[in-house]
Write a protein that holds these residues in place. Structure first.
Motif, short mmCIF file in Angstrom:
data_model
loop_
_atom_site.label_atom_id
_atom_site.label_comp_id
_atom_site.label_asym_id
_atom_site.label_seq_id
_atom_site.Cartn_x
_atom_site.Cartn_y
_atom_site.Cartn_z
N ILE A 278 -2.79 3.05 1.56
CA ILE A 278 -1.61 3.87 1.29
C ILE A 278 -0.59 3.66 2.40
O ILE A 278 -0.92 3.77 3.58
CB ILE A 278 -1.99 5.36 1.19
N GLN A 279 0.63 3.37 1.99
CA GLN A 279 1.72 3.24 2.96
C GLN A 279 2.47 4.57 3.02
O GLN A 279 3.11 4.98 2.05
CB GLN A 279 2.68 2.11 2.56
N ASP A 280 2.38 5.23 4.17
CA ASP A 280 3.04 6.52 4.35
C ASP A 280 4.52 6.30 4.69
O ASP A 280 5.03 5.18 4.68
CB ASP A 280 2.30 7.32 5.42
N TRP A 281 5.18 7.36 5.07
CA TRP A 281 6.62 7.42 5.24
C TRP A 281 7.19 6.46 6.29
O TRP A 281 6.48 5.78 7.01
CB TRP A 281 7.03 8.85 5.56
N GLN A 282 8.50 6.45 6.35
CA GLN A 282 9.33 5.73 7.32
C GLN A 282 9.38 4.23 7.12
O GLN A 282 9.93 3.52 7.97
CB GLN A 282 8.91 6.06 8.78
N TYR A 283 8.82 3.72 6.05
CA TYR A 283 9.08 2.31 5.72
C TYR A 283 10.56 2.13 5.36
O TYR A 283 11.06 1.00 5.34
CB TYR A 283 8.18 1.85 4.56
N TRP A 284 11.25 3.23 5.12
CA TRP A 284 12.68 3.17 4.82
C TRP A 284 13.54 3.18 6.08
O TRP A 284 14.76 3.06 5.99
CB TRP A 284 13.08 4.35 3.93
N GLY A 285 12.91 3.39 7.25
CA GLY A 285 13.67 3.35 8.49
C GLY A 285 13.82 4.71 9.12
O GLY A 285 12.83 5.35 9.48
N TRP A 290 16.15 8.91 4.66
CA TRP A 290 14.91 9.49 4.19
C TRP A 290 14.71 9.25 2.69
O TRP A 290 15.57 9.55 1.88
CB TRP A 290 14.90 10.99 4.49
N ASN A 291 13.55 8.69 2.36
CA ASN A 291 13.15 8.48 0.96
C ASN A 291 14.14 7.60 0.20
O ASN A 291 14.39 7.81 -0.99
CB ASN A 291 12.98 9.83 0.23
N SER A 350 15.39 17.39 11.48
CA SER A 350 16.18 16.65 12.46
C SER A 350 16.31 15.19 12.06
O SER A 350 15.41 14.62 11.45
CB SER A 350 15.53 16.74 13.84
N GLY A 351 17.44 14.62 12.42
CA GLY A 351 17.63 13.19 12.20
C GLY A 351 16.82 12.35 13.16
O GLY A 351 16.61 11.16 12.93
N LYS A 352 16.35 12.96 14.27
CA LYS A 352 15.51 12.27 15.24
C LYS A 352 14.06 12.49 14.90
O LYS A 352 13.66 13.60 14.51
CB LYS A 352 15.82 12.77 16.65
N ASP A 353 13.25 11.46 15.01
CA ASP A 353 11.83 11.54 14.67
C ASP A 353 11.07 12.13 15.86
O ASP A 353 10.33 11.43 16.56
CB ASP A 353 11.31 10.15 14.30
N VAL A 354 11.29 13.46 16.09
CA VAL A 354 10.66 14.12 17.24
C VAL A 354 10.12 15.47 16.77
O VAL A 354 10.53 16.02 15.74
CB VAL A 354 11.66 14.35 18.39
N TRP A 355 9.17 16.00 17.54
CA TRP A 355 8.67 17.35 17.28
C TRP A 355 8.61 18.12 18.59
O TRP A 355 8.12 17.58 19.59
CB TRP A 355 7.27 17.30 16.65
#
Length: 793
Positions: A278-285, A290-291, A350-355
C-alpha cells in the motif's frame, strides 16, 4: 424510496371508525393519531417501514441507504376498537389506535418487538430551515441481547445499557441498526447526528434533524436471516478478487517508489508470502497539493514503472486517496468554481508537514461534497486520469468519515447538494465510497473494485469496500476491543472489516520495536489478523515488515511467518466463504451468538468468534512472555508455556486445530498458548479445503487440495472457483464442487461439479484427510474429473 402519498392515487378506500379513519395504501395503511400521520408500509413479507410525521407535513424523502423497491403483496387488514392489524404471510403488525404504539408479532401471535408509546417531534432550525429533532422509543425484554450499531471501541458485545452519540469519527463507524437475539432487526434511517440510548426506561433513537421518524423492522428468524433482510433492503455485497485475501504490508509511509518496491522485493527474497503493498499519502508532494491523485513528488519519478515493478513481482498495489483537496490541485479549483467544496477544519490543517500543525501556514485543504453527483463525476475524472490509468489495483480511501478538526456546531451548517451537512452527516462515507465504486463499475467489468476505507454507513456493503477500524493506538486493550468492534459491525450487514495489525500509534511503547512487550503484542495481532477479512499490517512511528521483528529461527519472526503461511493455506476456504457472503448473504467473521444462539453463554462473549462456519478463533489478548527486569527494561522469556481459557459452545463437538484432540462443547477449557499458537477449534462436521504453499495467492492452481473432514457430525461444504478478478461470476462464470459428509455411514460424497469458467481445472486430485480423534488421521488421495464419486472412511 419516496415517502409521498397522494390520497387520490394510493387510497383504495377509507374506513371510518368513530372519529378515526385509515387509508388502505398499496403498501399497508396510513392513519392519523393525535395529529401525527402514521404510515405502515410492507416492503416485503418480512420488512416493514414505519413513517411518522406531523399531519400537516408533506414528506418527500429518498433514502440514501435503502435501494429496495417495495414488493406487491397480498396483505390482510383488520380493525377493532383498539387496534388496526396488518398481516403478511410472515408477520403481524398491530397499531394501537389511541397511543400510536406499533407492535410486531409472528403469525402465531408471539410478540417479537414493540414500540414504547413515546415519540417526539421537537421543532428546530437546521441552517435556517424549519425541521424537527425526531425521537422514537422502543421496549426490549430485560435480558434481550442486541448487536450492531457499527464499530465501537468500548469492548462490548451485546449493546445493551449504554448511550452512544453517533457522529462518524476516525475509530468509530456508526450504523443506526441493531439486531436482536430474538431474530429481528431495526434500521433507523436517519443520517444526522443521532443518539442511541438503552437503559431501564427503554431503548431509543433520537436524531438532530428529520422531517419524519423513519425506520425499518425486519424479521430474519436468526442472525443470518436478519443480515439477509438488511442486505435485501440496502444492497448485496459483491465479491473481492482472490488476491485481496492474501497478506498486505503497509506503513505510514513509504517515501519513494524505490522504498515501496524494495519492501516487496525483500518479502520475495525471504520467501514470505505477500500479495499487496500500500502506498500511503504524500506521493503527490506537499500539502498544498493534497490528494492531487497524481505523482508530483520527485521521489516517485516514474509512476508507470513504479506500478509495473510491483506487478512484475506478482504483487498488487492500492494507493491512498482522500475526501479532501489542497488549494493547488486541479480538483480543488474545478470543484470550487462549481461550489462543491465545504468549509471546515480537516486534516492536514497546516501546509507544513509538521506536528503540531503550524497554523502560520494554513493548508487550505477542504472536504468536497460527495452528495453531489456531479462532484462524484469530477472526483472520478481525476482519479481515472491520474491513477486508474496506471493500472493501480485498488483504493485506500482514507478519512471517509471525514476528518472534522477543531469542530464547531456551525460547521454542520455547510450546504451540500442534499441540504445541510448536519442533515446528511453520517452518510458521508456511503456517498464518497459509492461514487468511486459506481464509476469504476461503469468503466470496466474486467477488474473487481476493491476499496479499503476508514468509515462506513448502512448499505455500504454494496460498494466493494472493506472498512478498517481506524487509527487505533497500539495496546493490549485496543487489541481486545477490535474483536467486538468488528463483530458488531458485521452484524449490521456489512461483512468486510479489518484492523491495523499492531495498532497504528506506538505512543504507549516509547521504545517502539525495541520493546519486547510490543513484539509480543504484534505477533498476537498478526494471529488475529490471519483470521480477519483482510490481513493487513500497518502503522506509524516504526516500520512493521516481518524482517523488522528478527530473522528466521527467532520466536517472534517465526510466529509471524507461521500465521502468514497459515492464511495462505486457508485461501480456498476463505474464498468459498466470501462467495457464500455474496450468494447467500452470509458473514465471514461471526459472533458466537450467530451460530449458537441457543447457548445463552455465547450471548455476550466478546473475545471469540467463528471464522466462516467451521473455525472457532480465540485470539490471545494478554501478554504472557514479557517480564520486567527492572523499571526500565523488559525481556521475553519463552521457557515456560502459558495457557488461556476458551469457552466451547454447547451441543457441538470440537476438534483442537493443532492437535486434533476431540472435545465436547458447553464448557470452558484451558489451552496452552506458546507464542506461535493461537487457540483454534474446528466444529465436528466441518469440511475444510487447504491450498498449496505459495508466495502469492495465484502462484499455483488448486489442482492438489487437501480436504480435511472433521467427523462426528454430518457436514457439507462447497468449493468455489472462478476467474479470480472480474465480474464474469455475475453472469454464471464459476464452478461449485459440493462435499457432503454422512457421519453415520462414514461416507464422503463429492458431487458433480456445477458450472464452468475459462481456465477451469477439468481434472484434479483431492487428498482426503479424515479427522476423528487426536490419533493419526486417515487419508486417501482420489482423482476427480467433475463427476460424482463417493469416498468411504
Amino acid at each position: 424510496m419516496k415517502c409521498i402519498y397522494w390520497i387520490g392515487l394510493l387510497s383504495l378506500f377509507i374506513v371510518s371508525c368513530g372519529t378515526k379513519a385509515y387509508d388502505k395504501t398499496d403498501l399497508g395503511l396510513k392513519t392519523i393519531i393525535d395529529s401525527t400521520t402514521v404510515d405502515i408500509q410492507f416492503f416485503s413479507p418480512k420488512i416493514i417501514r414505519v413513517l411518522k410525521y406531523p399531519q400537516d407535513s408533506v414528506i418527500d424523502k429518498k433514502s440514501l441507504s435503502v435501494i429496495k423497491s417495495p414488493e406487491k403483496l397480498d396483505l390482510n387488514i383488520s380493525e377493532d376498537d383498539n387496534f388496526f392489524t396488518i398481516s403478511s404471510n410472515s408477520l403481524k403488525v398491530r397499531l394501537n389506535r389511541k397511543s400510536g404504539e406499533i407492535s410486531y408479532s409472528d403469525l402465531n401471535g408471539d410478540l417479537l418487538f414493540t414500540e414504547a408509546p413515546s415519540y417526539d417531534f421537537t421543532p428546530t432550525s437546521d441552517a435556517g430551515e424549519n425541521t424537527f429533532k425526531v425521537t422514537q422509543s422502543f421496549k426490549l425484554e430485560p435480558d434481550e441481547a442486541i448487536y450492531g450499531l457499527g464499530i465501537l471501541q468500548q469492548g462490548k458485545m451485546s449493546q445493551r445499557n449504554q448511550e452512544v452519540f453517533m457522529v462518524q469519527g476516525n475509530t468509530q463507524d456508526y450504523v443506526p441498526f441493531f439486531q436482536s437475539v430474538k431474530g429481528y432487526g431495526l434500521f433507523w434511517d436517519n443520517y444526522s447526528p443521532t443518539t442511541f440510548k438503552d437503559d431501564e426506561n427503554g431503548t431509543q433513537f433520537s436524531s438532530e434533524v428529520g422531517k419524519c421518524i423513519d425506520y425499518y423492522f425486519m424479521l430474519g428468524g436468526n442472525a443470518d436471516g436478519v443480515i439477509a433482510e438488511m442486505r435485501n433492503l440496502t444492497g448485496q455485497a459483491p465479491m473481492f478478487p482472490l488476491w485481496t485475501f492474501g497478506f498486505w504490508q503497509s506503513k505510514e509511509r513509504y517515501k519513494s517508489q524505490d522504498e515501496t518496491v524494495g519492501v516487496v522485493e525483500k518479502y520475495r527474497e525471504l520467501g514470505v508470502p505477500l500479495d499487496g503493498i500500500i502506498q500511503d499519502w504524500q506521493y503527490w508532494g506537499d500539502n498544498y497539493h493534497w490528494n492531487a491523485m497524481e505523482f508530483l513528488n520527485p521521489n516517485f519519478p516514474n509512476p508507470q514503472k513504479f506500478v509495473n515493478d510491483v506487478h512484475n513481482l506478482n504483487a498488487h498495489m492500492i494507493i491512498s486517496i482522500w475526501s479532501s483537496f489542497g488549494p493547488e490541485t486541479n480538483e480543488y479549483k474545478e470543484l470550487k468554481d462549481k461550489g462543491m467544496l465545504m468549509d471546515f477544519g480537516t486534516w492536514p490543517l497546516s501546509g507544513k508537514d509538521v506536528w503540531p500543525p503550524d497554523m502560520n501556514y494554513p493548508s487550505g485543504v477542504v472536504v468536497y461534497d460527495p452528495y453531489n453527483p456531479e462532484a462524484r463525476d469530477i472526483y472520478w475524472k481525476y482519479l481515472k486520469k491520474g491513477l486508474f490509468s496506471l493500472g493501480i489495483d485498488g483504493w485506500w480511501m482514507d478519512s471517509t468519515e471525514p476528518d472534522h478538526m477543531n469542530a464547531k456546531p456551525e460547521d454542520l451548517d455547510n450546504k451540500t447538494y442534499l441540504g445541510s451537512f448536519r442533515k446528511v452527516r453520517n452518510a458521508f462515507p456511503l456517498m464518497t465510497v459509492g461514487g468511486v465504486y459506481d464509476h469504476q463499475r461503469k468503466e470496466t467489468s474486467d477488474k473487481r473494485v476493491f476499496i479499503l476505507t476508514r468509515s462506513a454507513f448502512a448499505g455500504q456493503q454494496r460498494y466493494g469496500s472493506n472498512t478498517w477500524t481506524g487509527d487505533v493506538t497500539s495496546s493490549w486493550e485496543a487489541l481486545k476491543n477490535q474483536i467486538p468492534a468488528g463483530l458488531n459491525f458485521s452484524m449490521t450487514g456489512i461483512p468486510y472489516w479489518n484492523t491495523d495489525i499492531g495498532g497504528f500509534f506506538l505512543s504507549k511503547f516509547p521504545k517502539k520495536l525495541d520493546d519486547p512487550n510490543y513484539k509480543e503484542l504484534y505477533a498476537r495481532w498478526v494471529q488475529f489478523g490471519a483470521f480477519s477479512t483482510m490481513m493487513r499490517s500497518h502503522g506509524a512511528d516504526a516500520p512493521r515488515e516481518i524482517y523488522q521483528f528478527g530473522k528466521k529461527g527467532e520466536p517472534i519472526y517465526d510466529a509471524i511467518d507461521k500465521f502468514i503461511n497459515l492464511r495462505y493455506s486457508l485461501l480456498p476456504y476463505i474464498y468459498a466463504t466470501s462467495y457464500d457472503v455474496t450468494a447467500n448473504q452470509s458473514t465471514i467473521t461471526r459472533a458466537l451468538v450467530m451460530d449458537f444462539a441457543e447457548d445463552k453463554n455465547t450471548h455476550d462473549i466478546n473475545n471469540e468468534y467463528m471464522f466462516g462456519k467451521s473455525i472457532l478463533v480465540a485470539p490471545v489478548t494478554d501478554p504472557m512472555y514479557t517480564k520486567d527486569v527492572n523499571e526500565h527494561n523488559k525481556v521475553q522469556d519463552f521457557s515456560t508455556t502459558k495457557s488461556t481459557e476458551i469457552y466451547l459452545p454447547a451441543n457441538t463437538t470440537w476438534y483442537d486445530f493443532w492437535t486434533n484432540e476431540k472435545l465436547v462443547g458447553g464448557k470452558t477449557i484451558s489451552k496452552e498458548t506458546p507464542i506461535d499458537m493461537m487457540p483454534l477449534y474446528v466444529k465436528a462436521g466441518s469440511i475444510i479445503p487447504f491450498g498449496p504453499k505459495v508466495q502469492f495467492a495465484e502462484e499455483k492452481d488448486w489442482s492438489n487440495l487437501e480436504i480435511r473432514v472433521y467427523t462426528g457430525a454430518n457436514g457439507e461444504f462447497s468449493l468455489y472457483e472462478d476467474e479470480k478478478d472480474n465480474y464474469n461470476y455475475e453472469k454464471g462464470a464459476f464452478s461449485l464442487i459440493s462435499f457432503e459428509w454422512d457421519d453415520s455411514n462414514k461416507k464422503l460424497t463429492i458431487n458433480k461439479r456445477e458450472g464452468t469458467f475459462d481456465g477451469m481445472l477439468k481434472n484434479r486430485s483431492f487428498n482426503i484427510v479424515f479427522i476423528n480423534s487426536h490419533n493419526e488421521p486417515l487419508s486417501k488421495t482420489i482423482d476427480y474429473n467433475g463427476e460424482r464419486l463417493e469416498v468411504k472412511l
